[in-house]
Scaffold this active site. Structure first.
Site, PDB file in Angstrom:
ATOM      1  N   CYS A  24       0.837  -1.199   0.000  1.00 44.24           N
ATOM      2  CA  CYS A  24       0.000   0.000   0.000  1.00 44.24           C
ATOM      3  C   CYS A  24       0.872   1.250   0.000  1.00 44.24           C
ATOM      4  O   CYS A  24       1.765   1.384   0.843  1.00 44.24           O
ATOM      5  CB  CYS A  24      -0.925   0.007   1.219  1.00 44.24           C
ATOM      6  SG  CYS A  24      -1.910   1.508   1.379  1.00 44.24           S
TER       7      CYS A  24
ATOM      8  N   CYS B  69      -0.802   7.004   6.339  1.00 47.43           N
ATOM      9  CA  CYS B  69      -1.792   6.259   7.121  1.00 47.43           C
ATOM     10  C   CYS B  69      -1.131   5.477   8.255  1.00 47.43           C
ATOM     11  O   CYS B  69      -0.090   4.842   8.063  1.00 47.43           O
ATOM     12  CB  CYS B  69      -2.555   5.301   6.201  1.00 47.43           C
ATOM     13  SG  CYS B  69      -3.676   4.197   7.073  1.00 47.43           S
TER      14      CYS B  69
ATOM     15  N   CYS C 209      -1.766   0.457   9.284  1.00 45.22           N
ATOM     16  CA  CYS C 209      -0.941  -0.751   9.156  1.00 45.22           C
ATOM     17  C   CYS C 209       0.460  -0.464   9.687  1.00 45.22           C
ATOM     18  O   CYS C 209       1.112   0.482   9.249  1.00 45.22           O
ATOM     19  CB  CYS C 209      -0.864  -1.199   7.708  1.00 45.22           C
ATOM     20  SG  CYS C 209      -2.396  -1.896   7.063  1.00 45.22           S
TER      21      CYS C 209
ATOM     22  N   CYS D  70      -8.182   1.066   0.609  1.00 39.99           N
ATOM     23  CA  CYS D  70      -7.521   0.410   1.739  1.00 39.99           C
ATOM     24  C   CYS D  70      -7.341  -1.053   1.380  1.00 39.99           C
ATOM     25  O   CYS D  70      -8.327  -1.794   1.222  1.00 39.99           O
ATOM     26  CB  CYS D  70      -8.357   0.554   3.008  1.00 39.99           C
ATOM     27  SG  CYS D  70      -7.670  -0.369   4.415  1.00 39.99           S
TER      28      CYS D  70
ATOM     29  N   GLN E 247     -16.073  -9.508  15.357  1.00 41.31           N
ATOM     30  CA  GLN E 247     -14.697  -9.701  14.932  1.00 41.31           C
ATOM     31  C   GLN E 247     -14.521  -9.276  13.482  1.00 41.31           C
ATOM     32  O   GLN E 247     -15.351  -9.592  12.629  1.00 41.31           O
ATOM     33  CB  GLN E 247     -14.287 -11.166  15.104  1.00 41.31           C
ATOM     34  CG  GLN E 247     -14.182 -11.618  16.540  1.00 41.31           C
ATOM     35  CD  GLN E 247     -13.001 -11.001  17.274  1.00 41.31           C
ATOM     36  OE1 GLN E 247     -12.067 -10.491  16.651  1.00 41.31           O
ATOM     37  NE2 GLN E 247     -13.040 -11.052  18.598  1.00 41.31           N
TER      38      GLN E 247
ATOM     39  N   TYR F  12     -17.811 -10.511  29.847  1.00 40.30           N
ATOM     40  CA  TYR F  12     -17.652  -9.595  28.722  1.00 40.30           C
ATOM     41  C   TYR F  12     -18.171 -10.286  27.462  1.00 40.30           C
ATOM     42  O   TYR F  12     -17.514 -10.337  26.425  1.00 40.30           O
ATOM     43  CB  TYR F  12     -16.201  -9.158  28.527  1.00 40.30           C
ATOM     44  CG  TYR F  12     -15.490  -8.713  29.788  1.00 40.30           C
ATOM     45  CD1 TYR F  12     -15.558  -7.406  30.235  1.00 40.30           C
ATOM     46  CD2 TYR F  12     -14.728  -9.623  30.533  1.00 40.30           C
ATOM     47  CE1 TYR F  12     -14.896  -6.993  31.387  1.00 40.30           C
ATOM     48  CE2 TYR F  12     -14.070  -9.227  31.687  1.00 40.30           C
ATOM     49  CZ  TYR F  12     -14.157  -7.920  32.109  1.00 40.30           C
ATOM     50  OH  TYR F  12     -13.500  -7.518  33.253  1.00 40.30           O
TER      51      TYR F  12
ATOM     52  N   ASP G 154     -13.153 -12.530  28.209  1.00 41.59           N
ATOM     53  CA  ASP G 154     -12.854 -11.863  26.947  1.00 41.59           C
ATOM     54  C   ASP G 154     -12.948 -10.348  27.154  1.00 41.59           C
ATOM     55  O   ASP G 154     -13.832  -9.685  26.612  1.00 41.59           O
ATOM     56  CB  ASP G 154     -13.846 -12.328  25.873  1.00 41.59           C
ATOM     57  CG  ASP G 154     -13.528 -11.762  24.492  1.00 41.59           C
ATOM     58  OD1 ASP G 154     -12.412 -11.228  24.302  1.00 41.59           O
ATOM     59  OD2 ASP G 154     -14.398 -11.837  23.608  1.00 41.59           O
TER      60      ASP G 154
ATOM     61  N   CYS H 169      -6.813  -9.356  23.449  1.00 42.13           N
ATOM     62  CA  CYS H 169      -6.403  -8.604  22.265  1.00 42.13           C
ATOM     63  C   CYS H 169      -5.204  -7.712  22.549  1.00 42.13           C
ATOM     64  O   CYS H 169      -4.739  -7.011  21.647  1.00 42.13           O
ATOM     65  CB  CYS H 169      -7.567  -7.780  21.711  1.00 42.13           C
ATOM     66  SG  CYS H 169      -8.245  -6.576  22.871  1.00 42.13           S
TER      67      CYS H 169
END
Length: 433
Positions: free
Chosen positions: A80, A88, A91, A171, A244, A273, A342, A369
């Site tokens: 990209c 940006c 990423c 994107c 997700q 959660y 979670d 996460c």
């Protein structure tokens, strides 16, 4: 600039030549200039680069590698054109070969477990930490993209650690159906009344666009409610609801949680959660009519989605409350057999971990996460005699620094079959994987 610096620190916008060391959380690598710590983006360990300082803080600075003098073998050209310094910030790792991105993320997990989690190198080695790619490749996977809108009404993405919008024409990590939507500037689209534009390409085949102004969503294209398919069920929820973002993520996480916990008929389970009820539904399918699942969720949208999508599962109780309050005020009480944790990116925290431990489950599956928050909670579990018996890492967010973890935590009186610290040798037992 090289050599001695007469004791002065680096300054914003200054450029300095440096050698990059190990990876660090946040998509950075670590370097040092005259003892000063520099967190460098767009670099790889072992490289010699010219870095431009972007932020100066007490004790460290941030910088972007703007020129690569000696490249590492795993460096590739970012696919990209926007994944470069000053553009940006979505990423973090497009300059890293896809296979090497998995090793990068595993290294970050290892570092967090030792530095924040209190595990020894040997304990981390025994876990065999690795990160596994999901099907579909590193591009075209993101099924939900939120574009920011600039003052000219153009949709784009934000610079790293900035509110500045970078207008883009495409994107590349977005789902192909999202890439084809007439949302970005090349299509002539303008969003003068919007602060953001949310796009969805669901696993159920729905494509939706929602404009957001002052927090209020306004449907623009496609259905207001989208279908998702996961855990052998169809889910219906508002297009703006959490789900997700990788099409394979929901099933991947459900499979890992069920494999690690091995829920049994008649058991009692907590889904803390719980969101729309993904794990609660999967647990209910394993424990059967004689078991019971309690889902705790505080977000109104999540509670509504859980009630709608789990209405055919009377053995699932839904508690609309913050997890901390539900446990402290005994809206959810033990004993319980298995627990799914979670939590949000900030982690479960000491109070929740201690209350879960006090309920006496035989096992906890922790879906994380953020490796740092996960490691801190692992340390809290360890303070109660629990231990991290197994850990799986998944690359739910290719090309970014983010990684998803699913860990199995066991109390002092239980061990994982085949665990190096177990005295058993027959590899048979409730947690055989």
């Amino acid at each position: 600039m090289t050599g001695a610096r007469d004791g002065r620190g680096l300054e914003e916008a200054e450029r300095v030549e440096l050698t990059v060391a190990a990876v660090a959380p946040g998509g950075h690598c670590v370097a040092r200039v005259d003892g000063q710590v520099v967190f460098v983006r767009h670099a790889l360990p072992g490289e010699r680069v010219v870095a431009e300082v972007t932020e100066v803080h007490k004790g460290f600075v941030r910088a972007d590698a703007v020129t690569v003098l000696e490249a590492a073998p795993d460096r590739v050209e970012p696919p990209c054109p926007y994944a470069k310094p000053g553009r940006c910030g979505g990423c973090d790792l497009q300059h890293v070969a896809p296979a090497a991105q998995l090793g990068w993320k595993a290294a970050v997990v290892r570092e967090q477990l030792t530095r924040l989690g209190g595990l020894t190198e040997a304990e981390v080695d025994a876990l065999g930490v690795r990160v596994v790619a999901l099907p579909g490749g590193p591009l075209g996977w993101r099924s939900r993209v939120r574009y920011a809108v600039d003052a000219a009404g153009r949709a784009g993405l934000l610079k790293h650690r900035s509110h500045e919008v970078v207008p883009i024409d495409r994107c590349l990590i977005a789902h192909p159906a999202i890439q084809e939507l007439p949302v970005l500037a090349p299509s002539g689209a303008r969003w003068p009344a919007a602060d953001a534009v949310e796009t969805v390409a669901s696993t159920g085949g729905d494509v939706a666009v929602t404009a957001v102004a002052e927090g209020a969503p306004r449907p623009v294209r496609g259905p207001e409610r989208v279908r998702e398919v996961a855990a052998g069920r169809e889910w219906v929820l508002p297009a703006s609801s959490f789900w997700q973002v990788h099409p394979a993520a929901a099933d991947t996480l459900v499979d890992a949680v069920l494999d690690l916990l091995d829920p049994r008929p008649g058991e009692t389970a907590w889904d803390l959660y719980g969101g729309a009820g993904l794990f609660a539904a999967a647990l209910a399918g394993r424990i059967g009519d004689a078991g019971r699942v309690t889902l705790v969720e505080s977000a109104e949208q999540g509670v509504a989605a859980a009630r709608e999508n789990l209405r055919d599962l009377p053995r699932v109780d839904i508690v609309p409350a913050r997890v901390e309050a539900a446990l402290a005020r005994r809206r959810v009480t033990g004993p319980v057999d298995v627990v799914v944790l979670d939590p949000p990116r900030s982690g479960a925290g000491t109070r929740v971990v201690r209350d879960v431990v006090a309920a006496g489950p035989r096992a906890v599956a922790y879906v994380a996460c953020d490796p740092a928050a996960f490691a801190r909670d692992v340390r809290t579990f360890a303070g109660a005699g629990w231990r991290l018996a197994e850990l799986r890492g998944f690359d739910l967010f290719p090309m970014t620094q983010h990684v998803e973890l699913v860990g199995l935590l066991l109390p002092p009186d239980l061990v994982l079959a085949g665990d190096p610290s177990s005295t058993g040798s027959d590899k048979k037992g409730p947690f055989l994987t």
